[in-house]
Scaffold this active site. Sequence first.
Site, short mmCIF file in Angstrom:
data_model
loop_
_atom_site.label_atom_id
_atom_site.label_comp_id
_atom_site.label_asym_id
_atom_site.label_seq_id
_atom_site.Cartn_x
_atom_site.Cartn_y
_atom_site.Cartn_z
CG LEU A 1 -10.28 8.22 2.56
CD1 LEU A 1 -10.53 9.47 3.38
CD2 LEU A 1 -11.23 8.15 1.38
NE ARG A 2 -0.30 5.02 0.68
CZ ARG A 2 0.59 5.94 0.37
NH1 ARG A 2 0.55 7.13 0.91
NH2 ARG A 2 1.57 5.68 -0.48
CB ALA A 3 -6.79 3.77 -3.12
CB VAL B 1 -2.11 7.08 -4.77
CG1 VAL B 1 -1.23 6.62 -5.92
CG2 VAL B 1 -1.33 7.04 -3.48
CG ASP C 1 -1.84 1.16 1.27
OD1 ASP C 1 -2.56 1.34 0.29
OD2 ASP C 1 -1.82 1.90 2.27
#
Length: 666
Positions: free
Chosen positions: A275-277, A280, A194
């Site tokens: 929410l990282r996706a 990015v 991730d």
Amino acid sequence: MIVTYPFSAVVGLDDLKLALVLNAVSPRVGGVLVRGEKGTAKSTIVRALAAQLPSVAVVPGCRFACDPAAPDPGCPDGPHEPGAEGGERPAALVELPVGASEDRLAGSLDVERALTEGVKAFEPGLLAAAHRGVLYVDEVNLLHDHLVDLLLDAAALGTCYVERESVSVRHAARFLLVGTMNPEEGELRPQLLDRFGLTVEVRASRDPEERAEVVRRRLAFEADAAAFAARWAAEESALAARIAAARARVPGVRLPDARLRQIATVCAAFEVDGLRADLVTANAAIAHAAWQGRDAVSTEDVRAAARLSLPHRRRRDPFDAPGLDERLLEELLERTAGDDEPGPGDDDGGDPSDDGGPGAGTGPAPASAGPGSGPGSGGRDHAGPPPSLEPSDGTPPSEERGVAGVAAPYRVPLLEVPGLGEGAAGRRSRSRTRRGRSTGARRPAGPIGDLHVPATLLAAAPHQRGRGRRGAGLVLRGDDLREVVREGREGNLVLFVVDASGSMAARKRMTAVKTAVLSLLLDAYQRRDKIGLITFQGTGARVALPPTSSVEAGAARLRSLPTGGRTPLAAGLTRAAEVLRVERLRDPARRPLLVLVTDGRATAGGDVDRAAALLKGTASVVVDCESGPVRLGLAVRLASRLRARLVPLDSLADLGAVVRDYRKAV
Ligand SMILES: [Zn+2]
């Protein structure tokens, strides 16, 4: 001077080129993880990209690559006068070797000099060297855990902290992180996956024409690198200019609300965690828009970004390979694309800066990038469920073609290597480590680790009068210093030697045996072990799985393991001794644990006593598979010959409750 292979001359690998370029355009994209088989020119292309990065202005003499326009206020070589004249140098490409020490990566603080000379002596590491350049980690999946943690912390914060005994140093460390891995050698833990912005699956082309072109160019490069590079100079400088232009454009690229909602919809539909996706994907889409010369993010940019940012973020089982259902992605994009507002400079798919030259592969996603066609596509998603350790429904296994099935794995007791090791961090046997709990003090053998203050003071105390101490402070010398001895856990090499002969199959023990081995494999995965599998039956023994970190591969070999024939036990033991000898040379710090799964019978091939003698000194466990009312106790005798711990097969399962949903235990 070393000539690097031109980026523009790389054939195919469009996804990888695009992922690297997006990172070169915007550091916020967060790096690339390149997954793929060996021999796919992964490192060539990373080197080629580094050569394309704009050179950086640096403060002369600063070992931390400070920018003269905005020097790092905390720079250990500082303070620098802001705005002073600087020199220029190419963006660095730094390689992190898998076996590097913590000091090599983060730098080392010389506590000895701090104490005895009163100076803060800091030797910069690779993170400092990579600042404002590329940090390349080949085989990142084999990197020790504590190095991975250090690396990812630095990558996330843009800062490297080194602290020893409350003496601390920090410096800026912002770099483009590129990792490669061969999934055959083990997956990266999901939380580490991730942390990479993008992921790309690479595979050598299956197209003969393309393969021929790769080789043709490679040969030309090897014959005369300078001439080859010269032929590509125009494309290379055009590419460098395009990257620089896109970089300048990034701050001005708008992300319309409709596109942001589109990103959120896609990420939610793919069930990614957190929410990282979304972040990015948004940053990658902005970089892609800038690369295409657009001032606003379009659906096309979202598609390109999602294809690279989502495959490794789907919520998934620990042994699934990353992948993306491109059909679903297309559906989602279509459903949410309606209100796409054409930005200025976005003339319906026309690519203003795409010159159609050899560098064009890094342009828009090729038209053929439909479902299941690109190298990064999750073809598996269409072909059925990914391979898993779990049997399809837990029903009793079929026994067709002499291949016994496997039942649901269960938790097994901890099998340890006795004594104290010094291997890579893990969760099996006791070991001396840099982390873990403190168990004492010792005189350092090399550079000092964590200072043990009370022990150091005690060592210095008796000499104070002799050293002429007058004032209040202690007079310390280098040989007073003591470091903390810590104890933690290491991972081991667990080598399974499994009897697959007819004597086992006849008694329908094979399913129980396979299930036991599968359970032990799962346990080895959780304990960060390397695993290997040797089977013996018929006329000899074979290495079904050479030592690897891939539990998935082990499980696959085990599933398809046929059984039958005679029982060449000695051959199995001899083969194990050979494998262990090689592994000792390859990875001396990793201590082996031999797990011999047998009923102790030997009906063929060689003298068991002699073979057992070859394994003298190896920590061993015999899993006794004998069952029934009349028992010969052969495995018991074998265990005593090997000085092995004896574990009856049934008690292996009894010790832990059956873990039906083993994922919860991971
Ligand atoms: Zn500096």
